[in-house]
Design a protein around this motif. Sequence first.
Motif, mmCIF file in Angstrom:
data_model
loop_
_atom_site.group_PDB
_atom_site.id
_atom_site.type_symbol
_atom_site.label_atom_id
_atom_site.label_comp_id
_atom_site.label_asym_id
_atom_site.label_seq_id
_atom_site.Cartn_x
_atom_site.Cartn_y
_atom_site.Cartn_z
ATOM 1 N N GLY A 52 0.830 -1.211 0.000
ATOM 2 C CA GLY A 52 0.000 0.000 0.000
ATOM 3 C C GLY A 52 0.860 1.254 0.000
ATOM 4 O O GLY A 52 2.087 1.200 0.184
ATOM 5 N N GLY A 53 0.184 2.395 -0.193
ATOM 6 C CA GLY A 53 0.890 3.667 -0.236
ATOM 7 C C GLY A 53 1.651 3.962 1.046
ATOM 8 O O GLY A 53 2.822 4.363 1.013
ATOM 9 N N SER A 54 1.001 3.755 2.187
ATOM 10 C CA SER A 54 1.662 4.066 3.459
ATOM 11 C C SER A 54 2.932 3.237 3.639
ATOM 12 O O SER A 54 3.954 3.742 4.135
ATOM 13 C CB SER A 54 0.723 3.780 4.636
ATOM 14 N N VAL B 223 5.599 4.701 1.655
ATOM 15 C CA VAL B 223 6.110 5.904 2.330
ATOM 16 C C VAL B 223 7.084 5.493 3.434
ATOM 17 O O VAL B 223 8.157 6.090 3.607
ATOM 18 C CB VAL B 223 4.946 6.760 2.883
ATOM 19 N N TYR C 83 -0.626 14.836 3.276
ATOM 20 C CA TYR C 83 -1.103 13.520 3.729
ATOM 21 C C TYR C 83 -0.200 12.454 3.125
ATOM 22 O O TYR C 83 -0.026 12.414 1.900
ATOM 23 C CB TYR C 83 -2.556 13.287 3.292
ATOM 24 N N HIS C 84 0.363 11.596 3.981
ATOM 25 C CA HIS C 84 1.248 10.548 3.468
ATOM 26 C C HIS C 84 0.881 9.168 3.992
ATOM 27 O O HIS C 84 1.623 8.217 3.773
ATOM 28 C CB HIS C 84 2.702 10.886 3.809
ATOM 29 N N GLY C 85 -0.227 9.050 4.721
ATOM 30 C CA GLY C 85 -0.664 7.732 5.160
ATOM 31 C C GLY C 85 -0.783 7.640 6.668
ATOM 32 O O GLY C 85 -0.477 8.594 7.391
ATOM 33 N N GLU D 163 3.759 16.589 -1.662
ATOM 34 C CA GLU D 163 2.831 16.237 -2.736
ATOM 35 C C GLU D 163 2.877 17.451 -3.664
ATOM 36 O O GLU D 163 2.637 18.573 -3.212
ATOM 37 C CB GLU D 163 1.408 16.083 -2.217
ATOM 38 N N THR E 26 -5.397 14.989 -0.204
ATOM 39 C CA THR E 26 -6.336 15.092 0.907
ATOM 40 C C THR E 26 -6.464 16.543 1.392
ATOM 41 O O THR E 26 -7.518 16.953 1.871
ATOM 42 C CB THR E 26 -5.851 14.172 2.054
ATOM 43 N N ASP F 150 5.719 12.490 -3.232
ATOM 44 C CA ASP F 150 4.647 11.510 -3.017
ATOM 45 C C ASP F 150 3.607 11.664 -4.129
ATOM 46 O O ASP F 150 2.840 12.621 -4.156
ATOM 47 C CB ASP F 150 4.020 11.753 -1.631
ATOM 48 N N ILE G 119 1.346 9.298 -4.803
ATOM 49 C CA ILE G 119 0.379 8.223 -4.588
ATOM 50 C C ILE G 119 -1.000 8.619 -5.096
ATOM 51 O O ILE G 119 -1.680 7.826 -5.751
ATOM 52 C CB ILE G 119 0.368 7.813 -3.099
ATOM 53 N N GLN G 120 -1.411 9.848 -4.843
ATOM 54 C CA GLN G 120 -2.751 10.245 -5.305
ATOM 55 C C GLN G 120 -2.720 10.977 -6.652
ATOM 56 O O GLN G 120 -3.644 10.837 -7.452
ATOM 57 C CB GLN G 120 -3.437 11.136 -4.251
ATOM 58 N N LYS H 263 -1.816 3.516 -5.508
ATOM 59 C CA LYS H 263 -3.185 3.688 -6.005
ATOM 60 C C LYS H 263 -3.417 3.277 -7.476
ATOM 61 O O LYS H 263 -3.593 2.115 -7.763
ATOM 62 C CB LYS H 263 -3.623 5.138 -5.803
HETATM 63 C C1 LIG Z 1 -0.600 11.508 -1.177
HETATM 64 C C2 LIG Z 1 -0.873 10.226 -0.447
HETATM 65 N N1 LIG Z 1 0.151 9.585 0.164
HETATM 66 C C3 LIG Z 1 -0.054 8.445 0.835
HETATM 67 C C4 LIG Z 1 -1.291 7.868 0.918
HETATM 68 C C5 LIG Z 1 -1.471 6.589 1.679
HETATM 69 O O1 LIG Z 1 -1.726 5.540 0.787
HETATM 70 P P1 LIG Z 1 -2.529 4.256 1.287
HETATM 71 O O2 LIG Z 1 -3.885 4.717 1.658
HETATM 72 O O3 LIG Z 1 -2.516 3.338 0.085
HETATM 73 O O4 LIG Z 1 -1.767 3.695 2.441
HETATM 74 C C6 LIG Z 1 -2.379 8.485 0.306
HETATM 75 C C7 LIG Z 1 -3.723 7.924 0.404
HETATM 76 O O5 LIG Z 1 -4.723 8.571 0.219
HETATM 77 C C8 LIG Z 1 -2.165 9.697 -0.399
HETATM 78 O O6 LIG Z 1 -3.165 10.346 -0.991
#
Ligand SMILES: Cc1ncc(COP(=O)(O)O)c(C=O)c1O
Length: 478
Positions: free
Chosen positions: A114-116, A119, A143-145, A225, A230, A258, A260-261, A287
Motif C-alpha cells: 500500500g501507499g503508506s 512511504v 497527507y502521506h498515510g 505532494e 487530501t 509523493d 500516490i494520489q 493507487k
Molecule cells: C498523497 C498520499 N500519500 C499516501 C497515501 C497513503 O496511501 P494508502 O492509503 O494506500 O496507504 C495516500 C492515500 O490517500 C495519499 O493520498
Amino acid sequence: MTLDDELLRDEAKYCSFGDTVHYLDPPKVFARCEGSFLYDTEDRPYLDLQMWYSACNFGYANPRLNGALKRQVDTLPQLASQYVHREKVELAKRIAQRVEKTWSAKGRVHFNVGGSQAVEDALKLVRNASSGKSLMFAFEGGYHGRTLGASAITSSYRYRRRYGHFGDRAQFVPFPYCFRCPYGKKREDCGLYCVDQFARLFDTEYCGVWDPKAGAAEYAAFFVEAVQGTGGYVIPPQGYFEKLKQVLEARKILLVDDEIQMGFYRAGKFWAIENFNVQPDVIVFGKALTNGLNPIAGIWAREELISPSAFPPGSTHSTFSSNPLGTAVALEALQLMSERDYETLTREKGAYLLDQLRDLQRRYAIIGDVDGIGMALRIEICAADGYTPDKAAVDRLVDEAMKGDLEHGGKRYGLVLDVGGYYKNVITLAPSLDISYGEMDLAMNLLDQVLRRVTTPRTLQMPRAAITAKQRTRNALV
Ligand SMILES: Cc1ncc(COP(=O)(O)O)c(C=O)c1O
C-alpha cells in the motif's frame, strides 16, 4: 429489515471502525461498478467523481485491466518475492526507464503493497542515505498515510493523538495555498515569499535546523505532494517548487515526491511534479498503478540512494510486496497509458470541466474558489463572503448527492463526491480519466441540482446559452 439494513447491523457488530470513516449516516452499500458508475443494491447508478480517491483512474471494472488480472490468475497467481517473475522485472524496468527519459536520471524501483508502506520504505531509504538523520520536513495540509512513520510526516495531529510517537514528527512548512495564503500575500506579486521564509531557516544556526560550520542540515528530506490531495487539491503556483528545490539542493536535503494520489496522469502528467520543472530524488507511487485492483505501491530512487550496496537486500520486506497479480495489472496499466495520449486528453477534459465549474461559481455564491490541473479539480465551498469555509454546506451537498434521487433524462441518479481540504470544505473531483463528454455534462447537471437543493443561485435567469452551445460541440465529438 432490508438486506442493506442487515448488512449494516452486522457491520456495526463485527467490523472494527478503526480502519475506515463513514461520512454518511447510514453508510451507502454498493453492489457493482462499471466505468464511471457505482450501482447500489437496487441497481441505481451513482456517477462517481472521485474514483476511490483517484485509485481507479481508468474506470471501474476496466475490461482490459481486469483481463490482465484474470490471465495472471490462470498462469502464475502466487510467488514468494525471493523468486523472480517477469511482471515484476518488466514493471520496474518500465518505471525506471520512464523516469530516466523524463529527467535523464538512473535509478531503481522497489515495491510494497500500500501507499503508506511505500512511504515507510521511502523514510528508511532517506534516513539510510543521510547516515541515519531521522528528521523530515513536510507540508501543512500534507497527507502521506496512517502507519506510524507515515502519520508522523502527515500534518494532522488527529492521526497521532492517541498513539504516541514512535519516531520524530516532521517539521511542517506552510504549503503555497494561494487562495488562503498563510502569509496574507497575493499570488500576483508575492515573489514566492513563502520560499523565502523557508530559506530563512538556513540563514543562521539560531533558526534551529542548520550547522553552518559543518555545512549540514539536521533534516534528511522534504516529503511533498506536488498537488495536495487530501489537503483539498491545492495547486501551487509556477516557480514554487523550482525555488524550493534550489534551497534543498544547497542544503543537501533530499526531495521525496509523493505521487500516490496525483501520479499516473491525475494532474495531467505521468508524475504530477512534471508540471513544476523539478527533479525529485525519490518518487513514491501507489493507487492508480493497478487501477484499484490487487494493490501494488512502490518507490523509485536515484541509483546512489537505492543501489544494492547503498540499500542492501532485506532493507524492507512484505510477503505480498511484488505480488504477481498486482504487478501483472500494473504492467498492463502502463501499457494502456503508453497507448493513449493521456496528457492531451486530461488537459482537454480538465479544461472542459473547469470551464463548467467556473460557470457554477458565477451562479452560486457559496462557491468561493474553483481550480484544477489535469483532471484533479476543486470546488471550495464558503459562506456568503466567498472566503469563510462552510463545512456544513459541504456536508449537506454530499448528503443530497448520495440520496440517489437526482433526475436526468427520466432516470434517477446519485453523485459520488469526496470532501477534503484543511477545513473539510473542499469538494475534490477526480473523475475517471476515461469519462466521456456526455458523462461530464451529466455530472455537471447533477452537481447543479445538488447545489440548488442546498442554496439559492445568485440569479435563476443567468444565461446558459454559451456553455450549452460549447457542450453541444463537444458532445458531437464523443
Ligand atoms: C498523497 C498520499 N500519500 C499516501 C497515501 C497513503 O496511501 P494508502 O492509503 O494506500 O496507504 C495516500 C492515500 O490517500 C495519499 O493520498
